[in-house]
Write an enzyme that holds these catalytic residues in place. Structure first.
Site, PDB file in Angstrom:
ATOM      1  N   LYS A 194     -12.954  -1.739   5.477  1.00  0.00           N
ATOM      2  CA  LYS A 194     -12.311  -2.597   6.472  1.00  0.00           C
ATOM      3  C   LYS A 194     -13.021  -2.469   7.823  1.00  0.00           C
ATOM      4  O   LYS A 194     -13.585  -3.414   8.313  1.00  0.00           O
ATOM      5  CB  LYS A 194     -10.828  -2.251   6.620  1.00  0.00           C
ATOM      6  CG  LYS A 194      -9.888  -2.854   5.566  1.00  0.00           C
ATOM      7  CD  LYS A 194     -10.107  -2.338   4.179  1.00  0.00           C
ATOM      8  CE  LYS A 194      -9.274  -3.024   3.123  1.00  0.00           C
ATOM      9  NZ  LYS A 194      -8.211  -2.191   2.572  1.00  0.00           N
ATOM     10  N   TRP A 217       0.837  -1.208   0.000  1.00  0.00           N
ATOM     11  CA  TRP A 217       0.000   0.000   0.000  1.00  0.00           C
ATOM     12  C   TRP A 217       0.866   1.250   0.000  1.00  0.00           C
ATOM     13  O   TRP A 217       0.558   2.232  -0.692  1.00  0.00           O
ATOM     14  CB  TRP A 217      -0.976  -0.001   1.177  1.00  0.00           C
ATOM     15  CG  TRP A 217      -1.984  -1.106   1.076  1.00  0.00           C
ATOM     16  CD1 TRP A 217      -2.161  -2.151   1.936  1.00  0.00           C
ATOM     17  CD2 TRP A 217      -2.940  -1.303   0.021  1.00  0.00           C
ATOM     18  NE1 TRP A 217      -3.162  -2.970   1.487  1.00  0.00           N
ATOM     19  CE2 TRP A 217      -3.657  -2.475   0.327  1.00  0.00           C
ATOM     20  CE3 TRP A 217      -3.263  -0.602  -1.137  1.00  0.00           C
ATOM     21  CZ2 TRP A 217      -4.678  -2.965  -0.499  1.00  0.00           C
ATOM     22  CZ3 TRP A 217      -4.272  -1.087  -1.959  1.00  0.00           C
ATOM     23  CH2 TRP A 217      -4.972  -2.255  -1.630  1.00  0.00           C
ATOM     24  N   ASP A 256      -2.394   6.660   6.092  1.00  0.00           N
ATOM     25  CA  ASP A 256      -3.350   5.737   5.477  1.00  0.00           C
ATOM     26  C   ASP A 256      -3.752   4.757   6.569  1.00  0.00           C
ATOM     27  O   ASP A 256      -3.016   3.833   6.886  1.00  0.00           O
ATOM     28  CB  ASP A 256      -2.719   5.004   4.289  1.00  0.00           C
ATOM     29  CG  ASP A 256      -3.676   3.975   3.674  1.00  0.00           C
ATOM     30  OD1 ASP A 256      -4.778   3.775   4.217  1.00  0.00           O
ATOM     31  OD2 ASP A 256      -3.305   3.362   2.653  1.00  0.00           O
TER      32      ASP A 256
END
Ligand SMILES: *Cc1c(COP(=O)(O)O)cnc(C)c1O
Length: 371
Positions: A207, A114, A183
């Protein structure tokens, strides 16, 4: 053994334990409320999907979602709370488009796939200074603070707070001289948070917060308004802020559901309770893994994620059977990401402790049959 989650029988159909990394398990109470509100919300005679994004009902929905988000995160008025389409990935571009001045540079900490995506996107806007990386050991750890090479004059310092793929998580924040940009897609609101320590936090909803396709963005207002000239309207934080996340038709359902999830977190006791529960759930699995010679945890203590627990069978050849047999017993989505291999159990806020206990029960059984 059958691992049916019998708490989920309000609809007459049982559900199974879902360890998906995302889109992921959502709270039963929220889903049951959503079922009713899909049909008819607030006795309006119209379902949430069918209401105008400019009408009174949705005004209330978005106001309440923002208010609940602010209450549980104790977010001050110095910060804007935005609901932005395009998931976490669009934030990889929105952050530099809005925060990185022409000719400027930003610090990025590389802790996995990511982070790499964030870096790649930022490079289209300016100079990226990679301040630390754990790539040498396939991202199996969080680099030590004292190794961070952070710039004094960076526009911001970006890091991936929880690495969903490799199962690592920052336990302390980088001590950066520039505003922190996190993030937090896979650990947002999983534990207490001090928002005042950040410049910007973003999280894809799927999530810990709701459905896919929407990101929560919490941004310090004084950082907003310095976007690049050619930034598309929908990618400007100032526009999102001024128009209350509604410059066009937003993802109304995602905002509705996130609001319900925020209220659920609050009702359960807030972030302190979430943090305690998540630590307990993860400990059940990590303790078992540490005592086992049949299984190994991928990540060493100190870097371990409470959200995504990655593990392997010492004999990797058994992993396909493990995943298939677990699935057959109602323990779903345990296959690890292809970059990490092995298994991954995602234990987000809505995953009950019983799910982890059922998983450990299965793991013992599988080890005794194959050991
Ligand atoms: C899932 C995830 C993303 C991507 O989210 P999208 O909504 O698919 O864009 C980004 N960062 C992290 C840490 C994630 O876990």
């Amino acid at each position: 053994m059958s691992a049916v989650n019998t708490a989920n029988t309000a609809t007459g159909t049982a559900r199974i334990f879902n360890f998906s990394a995302g889109p992921a398990c959502l709270p039963d109470d929220v889903l049951n409320q959503a079922r009713a509100d899909l049909w008819n919300i607030d006795a309006s005679g119209i379902g949430i999907l069918e209401h105008s994004h400019r009408g009174k009902v949705f005004d209330r929905v978005i106001d309440e979602a923002e208010a609940a988000c602010r209450r549980i995160g104790n977010i001050s008025d110095d910060y804007a709370v935005l609901f932005v389409q395009g998931g976490a990935t669009l934030q990889n571009a929105m952050v530099p488009a809005n925060l990185l001045p022409v000719g400027g540079h930003a610090d990025y900490i590389n802790t996995g796939a990511w982070s790499k995506k964030s870096i790649k996107e930022a490079k289209m806007y300016g100079e990226v200074h990679v301040s630390a990386s754990s790539e040498d050991k396939n991202f199996s750890y969080i680099p030590a603070q004292d190794t961070f090479d952070l710039c004094k004059d960076a526009a911001y310092c970006h890091f991936t707070e929880n690495n969903t793929i490799f199962g690592t998580e920052f336990t302390t924040l980088p001590d950066a001289p520039s505003p922190l940009v996190s993030d937090a897609s896979s650990n947002i609101y999983s534990r207490p948070i001090d928002v005042s320590k950040y410049g910007l936090i973003y999280a894809g909803a799927q999530k810990n917060l709701g459905p896919a396709g929407c990101a929560l963005v919490i941004v310090r207002k004084d950082l907003v308004g310095k976007h690049r000239e050619n930034t598309p309207t929908l990618m400007r934080y100032d526009v999102m802020m001024e128009q209350g996340s509604r410059p066009n038709t937003p993802n109304t359902f995602a905002i509705y559901l996130m609001g319900k999830v925020f209220e659920w977190i609050e009702k359960e006791g807030g972030l302190k309770v979430m943090g305690q529960r998540n630590a307990e759930k993860a400990a059940v699995l990590y303790d078992f893994l540490d005592d086992s010679s049949f299984y190994t945890a991928n990540v060493a203590e100190g870097s371990r994620s409470n959200m995504n627990v990655c593990f392997r069978c010492a004999n990797h050849d058994l992993e396909g059977d493990f995943v298939n047999q677990a699935e057959a017993q109602g323990l779903a989505n345990l296959k690890g990401h292809r970059d990490a291999g092995g298994m991954r159990a995602s234990l987000y806020n809505a995953v009950p402790k019983e799910a982890v206990e059922a998983l450990v029960g299965f793991m013992k059984d599988f080890a005794s049959k194959n050991g």
